[in-house]
Every structure is written in C-alpha cells, then in structure tokens.
Design a protein around this motif. Structure first.
Motif, PDB file in Angstrom:
ATOM      1  N   PHE A 229       0.831  -1.199   0.000  1.00 11.34           N
ATOM      2  CA  PHE A 229       0.000   0.000   0.000  1.00 11.34           C
ATOM      3  C   PHE A 229       0.872   1.258   0.000  1.00 11.34           C
ATOM      4  O   PHE A 229       0.633   2.203  -0.755  1.00 11.34           O
ATOM      5  N   LEU A 230       1.889   1.254   0.842  1.00 13.21           N
ATOM      6  CA  LEU A 230       2.793   2.396   0.945  1.00 13.21           C
ATOM      7  C   LEU A 230       3.520   2.648  -0.370  1.00 13.21           C
ATOM      8  O   LEU A 230       3.655   3.794  -0.813  1.00 13.21           O
ATOM      9  N   TYR A 231       3.993   1.574  -1.021  1.00 13.55           N
ATOM     10  CA  TYR A 231       4.707   1.724  -2.287  1.00 13.55           C
ATOM     11  C   TYR A 231       3.790   2.252  -3.384  1.00 13.55           C
ATOM     12  O   TYR A 231       4.216   3.030  -4.247  1.00 13.55           O
ATOM     13  N   THR A 232       2.530   1.825  -3.341  1.00 15.50           N
ATOM     14  CA  THR A 232       1.569   2.336  -4.325  1.00 15.50           C
ATOM     15  C   THR A 232       1.398   3.845  -4.166  1.00 15.50           C
ATOM     16  O   THR A 232       1.417   4.593  -5.148  1.00 15.50           O
ATOM     17  N   LEU A 233       1.239   4.298  -2.938  1.00 12.74           N
ATOM     18  CA  LEU A 233       1.110   5.728  -2.699  1.00 12.74           C
ATOM     19  C   LEU A 233       2.374   6.474  -3.120  1.00 12.74           C
ATOM     20  O   LEU A 233       2.303   7.538  -3.762  1.00 12.74           O
ATOM     21  N   ARG A 234       3.522   5.919  -2.763  1.00  7.24           N
ATOM     22  CA  ARG A 234       4.792   6.575  -3.110  1.00  7.24           C
ATOM     23  C   ARG A 234       4.925   6.762  -4.616  1.00  7.24           C
ATOM     24  O   ARG A 234       5.261   7.855  -5.094  1.00  7.24           O
ATOM     25  N   ASP A 235       4.647   5.693  -5.362  1.00 10.42           N
ATOM     26  CA  ASP A 235       4.819   5.745  -6.821  1.00 10.42           C
ATOM     27  C   ASP A 235       3.808   6.682  -7.471  1.00 10.42           C
ATOM     28  O   ASP A 235       4.152   7.445  -8.392  1.00 10.42           O
ATOM     29  N   GLU A 236       2.581   6.644  -6.996  1.00 11.91           N
ATOM     30  CA  GLU A 236       1.543   7.468  -7.621  1.00 11.91           C
ATOM     31  C   GLU A 236       1.667   8.936  -7.225  1.00 11.91           C
ATOM     32  O   GLU A 236       1.373   9.826  -8.033  1.00 11.91           O
ATOM     33  N   LEU A 237       2.084   9.193  -6.001  1.00 17.27           N
ATOM     34  CA  LEU A 237       2.269  10.579  -5.567  1.00 17.27           C
ATOM     35  C   LEU A 237       3.415  11.257  -6.308  1.00 17.27           C
ATOM     36  O   LEU A 237       3.423  12.488  -6.475  1.00 17.27           O
ATOM     37  N   ASP A 240       1.535  12.448  -9.304  1.00 14.08           N
ATOM     38  CA  ASP A 240       0.440  13.390  -9.063  1.00 14.08           C
ATOM     39  C   ASP A 240       0.338  13.658  -7.564  1.00 14.08           C
ATOM     40  O   ASP A 240      -0.033  12.769  -6.790  1.00 14.08           O
ATOM     41  N   ALA A 241       0.656  14.869  -7.156  1.00  9.49           N
ATOM     42  CA  ALA A 241       0.656  15.212  -5.735  1.00  9.49           C
ATOM     43  C   ALA A 241      -0.725  15.121  -5.106  1.00  9.49           C
ATOM     44  O   ALA A 241      -0.849  15.020  -3.879  1.00  9.49           O
ATOM     45  N   GLU A 245      -6.000  12.400  -2.538  1.00 12.97           N
ATOM     46  CA  GLU A 245      -7.274  13.119  -2.442  1.00 12.97           C
ATOM     47  C   GLU A 245      -8.227  12.722  -3.571  1.00 12.97           C
ATOM     48  O   GLU A 245      -9.437  12.573  -3.360  1.00 12.97           O
ATOM     49  N   LYS A 246      -7.693  12.519  -4.758  1.00 11.57           N
ATOM     50  CA  LYS A 246      -8.517  12.163  -5.912  1.00 11.57           C
ATOM     51  C   LYS A 246      -9.014  10.722  -5.853  1.00 11.57           C
ATOM     52  O   LYS A 246     -10.040  10.393  -6.460  1.00 11.57           O
ATOM     53  N   ASN A 247      -8.293   9.866  -5.132  1.00 13.88           N
ATOM     54  CA  ASN A 247      -8.589   8.431  -5.170  1.00 13.88           C
ATOM     55  C   ASN A 247      -8.853   7.822  -3.797  1.00 13.88           C
ATOM     56  O   ASN A 247      -8.840   6.596  -3.654  1.00 13.88           O
TER      57      ASN A 247
END
Length: 347
Positions: A229-237, A240-241, A245-247
């Motif tokens: 989960f953390l890696y998904t957030l890291r890569d996507e952020l 897109d900053a 919030e969008k997802n």
C-alpha cells in the motif's frame, strides 16, 4: 447448550472493563443485559494513538461515575450484586491496574466474590449476551471465532466457554493495525478503521490491487500488505501530488477488500479442514461493514451459520466481561486479592 444453562438466571454480575482507553461497567442478570455504560477517551485522537499514561488518568477519573451509572441504569442497588467480573488482562498495565484495584476494593467493601476475565475470551463470549425479552440465536460448541482488532487477529477454536484454542494468529501486524496505519499515511486521522470503512463504502474495491501474503496454515500476516500500500502511494504521488485526495474512496475500498479477503480465506480454510459449520466474528474490526457482509455471504454460500455481534459489543465493553465472568463463576472460579493484572496472554 448445557454450558449456558448452568448460569443461574438470577445471578447478578457487575462487569468492569479497563484494558485500554474505554472505561466500561455493565450489569447482567444471568445472561441478560441490564445496563452497559462506556466512557470513551477523546484525548488520544490528537496523538494518533492511545497514550498509556493519559489512558490511566482518564480511567481514574471515569471509573466511579461509570460504575454508579451502570448500577443505576440496571435498576439495582450495590447490595444486589452477587459477583464482580473484571478484566485482568491482556491490555495496558496502567489501565488494567485501575480496574483491578477498584474491583478488589469494591469486592472487599461489599463482601462479595470476584472473578478475573481474559479480555480476548470476553470478546468471543460477547455473542452469548442477551437483551430484551426475545433471545437471539447463539453459537453452538464447538465453533470458530475470528477475533480481529487493533492488536489481535486470531482464529479461535471455541470448544466451550472455558476451553479455547488459538489455531491461527498474525505473525506480525493485526488487521486493525493495518487499517489504522494505512489510514495514517493517507492523512485520514485516528482511529483509521472506521474512516476507511466509511470512505471505502463509496469507492471501487477493484480499483487497486495490493499484495496478499502466502502464509502456511491458518496464520495471518499484514506487513506485506502495508508495504504494498505504501509503495503504491509513493509511486503514484510522484506522478500526481493530489493522487490520494482524488482516489481516497477507491484506495479505502481496495484496502478494505484486501484485508477482508485475507481474513475470510483463512477462516474458510480452517472451517473446511475441521468440518465446523458455525463461525463467529468478534473484536473492534467486526464493526466493519465489509467484513460483516463477507460473513453473511460466507454463511449463505456454504450453508453455515455465521454469527455477527451487535455493534455495541464490537468495541471494548463490560457486557462481554460480565458474560465471561458469569461463565467462570458458574464453573467455580474465583479471584484472589493477590492476583495481579497482566499485559500479555495466550488464550
């Protein structure tokens, strides 16, 4: 159901719970609830978790008015109480000391016995608390109970109210901890579980895929899921900053589905291997609507009986402590003034 019938229906039990950050007192007559009072502690929200010292001080402030309120709402006098049941452990030692010390003093003052209760077993036995005039169906022994909370994720073989065996447990983080920590990295606040549940019900549970552990037997692991989960957030952020919030609804829905799938897969495996057709869920995470729906679906799919506790008994409460105490008292158990609280225990 002979184990239930041995409880004297006129027995009045005062239950006291203080294992973490909720101060609770309840009164049972037999297995029927007369009152259940809970004082929650909001002070921990700004710290993102329970602060033991603050919890202990709040218990000291709350325990007398909470017990008085429970007795008053039950419509009884202190002199009507036959036995006091209290949580001896596991939990935060400072919090437990408040409940155990108060119980011992009240027991001596009233000249009545007390019984100590294992907090985890109490969660399981919450299913046997009855309310109102019409009894709800309860599990028959043996049954499997999935106990899920911020600190525990266990599959318990419940052979009787006095004989429980953990056949599966988390080898690292608990399911509730995974909810809270993933919510924290998204900036959703504390406690995270209810927030993830609320947002997740608005999202697409298939939007994201997170890692599921491959653990032998009936044990659980949630550390790999948290990392995924953390890696998904890291890569996507990085792309897109405003990704979170969008997802956030879809992230919560996908996280929730993954955790529920992990929990149910192991429970279903255990039930099939052991040939058990009755399953129950208990603990704070049992309030999660997706998990409750999964239990209902499991029962319909397999023809098994699935037992889900009323919402009032999902979090820490004294009704479950009183119920466990009633069973122990009926079995001849008694507690001593010399019995100290304990922070850790295996059922």
């Amino acid at each position: 159901m002979s184990e239930i019938n041995i409880i004297n229906p006129s027995l009045v039990v005062l239950g006291i719970e203080s294992s973490c950050d909720d101060t609770s007192a309840a009164v049972l007559r037999g297995n029927r609830l007369l009152s259940n009072v809970i004082a929650s502690q909001k002070v921990h929200e700004e710290y993102g978790g329970v602060v033991p010292e603050l919890a202990s001080r709040a218990h000291l402030k709350n325990i007398v008015p909470v017990v008085n309120s429970a007795v008053k709402r039950a419509g009884i006098e202190l002199s009507d109480i036959d036995v006091i049941a209290y949580t001896r452990g596991p939990g935060l030692l400072g919090s437990l000391l408040v409940g155990t010390s108060f119980t011992k003093g009240l027991s001596e003052g009233l000249g009545i016995p007390m019984v100590d209760v294992n907090h985890l077993q109490a969660h399981v036995l919450a299913h046997f608390v009855q309310e109102g005039e019409v009894d709800r169906e309860v599990p028959s022994f043996p049954f499997l109970c999935l106990l899920v909370s911020g600190g525990n994720s266990q599959i318990i073989l419940v052979k009787s109210p006095y004989d429980m065996e953990i056949i599966g447990k988390t080898i690292d983080d608990a399911a509730g901890e995974a909810f809270d920590k993933c919510a924290k990295v998204m900036g959703l606040g504390y406690p995270g579980g209810p927030i993830v549940n609320k947002l997740g019900n608005l999202g697409n549970p298939e939007a994201f895929r997170f890692a599921k552990p491959r653990i032998e037997g009936y044990d659980y692991s949630f550390s790999g899921l948290k990392t995924s989960f953390l890696y998904t957030l890291r890569d996507e952020l990085a792309k897109d900053a405003d990704f979170v919030e969008k997802n956030k609804e879809d992230l919560c829905a996908s996280l929730q589905k993954t955790i529920v799938d992990i929990l149910m897969d192991k429970l279903a495996k255990a039930a099939k291997d052991l040939g058990i057709r009755e399953v129950a869920v208990a603990g704070g995470v049992s309030a999660n609507s997706a998990l409750r729906d999964a239990f209902i679906a499991y029962g319909e799919r397999t023809g098994s009986k699935a037992f889900i506790p009323p919402f009032a008994y999902t979090t820490d409460n004294a009704a479950m402590v009183a119920m466990a105490g009633a069973f122990r008292f009926a079995a001849g158990e008694r507690s001593s003034l010399a019995d100290p609280p304990y922070s850790r225990v295996i059922i």
